[in-house]
Design an enzyme around this catalytic site. Sequence first.
Site, PDB file in Angstrom:
ATOM      1  N   LYS A 182      43.016  21.281  38.438  1.00 63.60           N
ATOM      2  CA  LYS A 182      42.642  22.560  39.043  1.00 63.60           C
ATOM      3  C   LYS A 182      43.004  23.677  38.074  1.00 63.60           C
ATOM      4  O   LYS A 182      44.180  23.915  37.801  1.00 63.60           O
ATOM      5  CB  LYS A 182      43.371  22.780  40.376  1.00 63.60           C
ATOM      6  CG  LYS A 182      42.744  23.904  41.180  1.00 63.60           C
ATOM      7  CD  LYS A 182      43.720  24.607  42.095  1.00 63.60           C
ATOM      8  CE  LYS A 182      44.665  25.481  41.347  1.00 63.60           C
ATOM      9  NZ  LYS A 182      44.060  26.694  40.724  1.00 63.60           N
ATOM     10  N   GLU A 260      55.917  23.314  32.396  1.00 66.61           N
ATOM     11  CA  GLU A 260      56.032  24.308  31.318  1.00 66.61           C
ATOM     12  C   GLU A 260      56.039  25.657  32.013  1.00 66.61           C
ATOM     13  O   GLU A 260      55.002  26.147  32.448  1.00 66.61           O
ATOM     14  CB  GLU A 260      54.861  24.125  30.359  1.00 66.61           C
ATOM     15  CG  GLU A 260      55.115  24.696  28.991  1.00 66.61           C
ATOM     16  CD  GLU A 260      54.485  26.049  28.821  1.00 66.61           C
ATOM     17  OE1 GLU A 260      55.177  27.054  29.141  1.00 66.61           O
ATOM     18  OE2 GLU A 260      53.338  26.110  28.375  1.00 66.61           O
ATOM     19  N   CYS A 294      53.653  32.570  27.355  1.00 63.89           N
ATOM     20  CA  CYS A 294      55.002  32.159  27.793  1.00 63.89           C
ATOM     21  C   CYS A 294      56.039  32.269  26.684  1.00 63.89           C
ATOM     22  O   CYS A 294      57.217  32.437  26.971  1.00 63.89           O
ATOM     23  CB  CYS A 294      54.988  30.718  28.284  1.00 63.89           C
ATOM     24  SG  CYS A 294      53.960  30.511  29.701  1.00 63.89           S
ATOM     25  N   GLU A 395      60.344  38.153  32.691  1.00 59.69           N
ATOM     26  CA  GLU A 395      59.240  38.075  31.738  1.00 59.69           C
ATOM     27  C   GLU A 395      58.233  39.189  32.064  1.00 59.69           C
ATOM     28  O   GLU A 395      57.721  39.250  33.182  1.00 59.69           O
ATOM     29  CB  GLU A 395      58.602  36.698  31.945  1.00 59.69           C
ATOM     30  CG  GLU A 395      57.690  36.245  30.880  1.00 59.69           C
ATOM     31  CD  GLU A 395      57.225  34.807  31.128  1.00 59.69           C
ATOM     32  OE1 GLU A 395      57.157  34.374  32.299  1.00 59.69           O
ATOM     33  OE2 GLU A 395      56.913  34.128  30.143  1.00 59.69           O
TER      34      GLU A 395
HETATM   35  C1  SIN Z   1      51.723  29.400  27.192  1.00 59.83           C
HETATM   36  O1  SIN Z   1      51.721  30.605  27.184  1.00 59.83           O
HETATM   37  O2  SIN Z   1      51.988  28.782  28.227  1.00 59.83           O
HETATM   38  C2  SIN Z   1      51.398  28.549  25.992  1.00 59.83           C
HETATM   39  C3  SIN Z   1      51.352  29.282  24.736  1.00 59.83           C
HETATM   40  C4  SIN Z   1      51.170  28.414  23.533  1.00 59.83           C
HETATM   41  O3  SIN Z   1      50.635  27.317  23.585  1.00 59.83           O
HETATM   42  O4  SIN Z   1      51.599  28.863  22.477  1.00 59.83           O
END
Ligand code: SIN
Length: 493
Positions: A182, A260, A294, A395
């Site tokens: 999804k 993640e 991230c 964040e």
């Molecule tokens: C992400 O922002 O979750 C992944 C970023 C990346 O693969 O560098």
Amino acid sequence: MPLQLIRSELLCSENFIAGRWQSAAAAAHYDVVDPASGTVFAHVPDSGPADARDAADAAAAAFGAWRARSARERAQLLKRWHALIQANADDLARLISSEQGKPLAEARGEVAYGASYVEWFAEEAVRAYGDMIPEPVRGKKLMVVKEPVGIVAAVTPWNFPLAMIARKIAPALAAGCTVVAKPAEDTPLTALALVRLAAEAGIPDGVINLVTASRAQTPAVVQAWMDDGRVRKVTFTGSTAVGKMLARGAADTLKKLSLELGGNAPFIVFEDADIDAAVDGLMAAKFRNGGQTCVSPNRVYVQRSVYDLFAARLTARVAALKVGPATDPEAQVGPMINARAIEKIVQHVGDALAHGGTVLTGGERLRLAGVAGTTFFAPTVIGDACPDMRLAHEETFGPVIALFPFDGEDEVVALANDTPYGLASYFYASDLARVWRVAERLDSGIVGINEGALAAEAAPFGGVKESGYGREGSRYGLDDYMHTKYLCMGGLR
Ligand code: SIN
């Protein structure tokens, strides 16, 4: 302007289950919005639990035959998929830019980045080696083989609509798993196009099944997979709050998990650093995808003796960034994904100012001439940041850099580690003894040392602490989709 693709059939508007394009069981749809213009340009199914179960049924039916294929056959199909992704890179990049907002050049980069995971895992599929263990007693043979975990549920984010789903599906398929997926509610179209290309590559029906769902329906879709004992693994990229819910939900059927999750990356500039290199590294790391990444540096610690110099050079570079819609070939920073995202950025900046921060550049929302979208934010540098600010702990996920002065190494390592998150950290220094000391002391899954661009298909991507567990990419990434089975053969004397 309507979305123009070279191959119009890559704009897909149905779920893909058991090799068939189909509407949601409830025949419901939701809108896909271009964040640069705020206009609706496509509709996709608003799926529910019945669709999720259909997808799982298809994945279960396909699993036996897929795992029975030789590793070489699976690798060849993944290579064909990789070739088709590359051949259709322009259309995929347009889809990414249209639904996610990143500038077209950056979207092309994402296609190449995502494709690199498919190629990598095509190559890894044939290297899922087991082991032969020296027998502890005579007459026995002890062997280890790797087996696919089973059906994998992949739940992916909006910030990299192609790369994130590619780096989950590719290792799953390489391992011999089948997939239900999804994509994020904001960015379903790239994932649908990717799945169409997988089918064109010859990946058999039922091996990849994809359903789309609105924010309101997503929990019900995901819950159907959490409750389904046939789904043996969940792989998720997104917020820590949702990751924790999935971890709790996975407990009932003891699914394997890769999470993640959120980050709050520190970026440290020591006084012995090459200051220009540190500015370059920060620009690359921070403004990738407009800060909606991230691993984006969130807290920038600069040693007091070089603080003014660094702040001045950085501010000049940030002030020169061009903000615009993806259709503007000069745009370097696109719109934020949606109203919620920009609201959080506005709040973080307001809070920083209320706590004594100073705006060195930017600091506000932008209305661009001739552009209807309302989620553009000026690339921003905030000076004199302090630990009381929200952006020290949360964040921001936007184009905002906060500069925190510091004095000593122990102090800055403690500040950097003072967070429940641990995805990425960065530092710039030239003293080699310091380089090793700091690299070893930073609590994160990834450390950039004199480098701002960290991600690569050959490297393990993932965090520690509340940034999650599991690794994506690299030779470690395949293991997350496999079981280790021990075979003990006796009676050999
Ligand atoms: C992400 O922002 O979750 C992944 C970023 C990346 O693969 O560098």
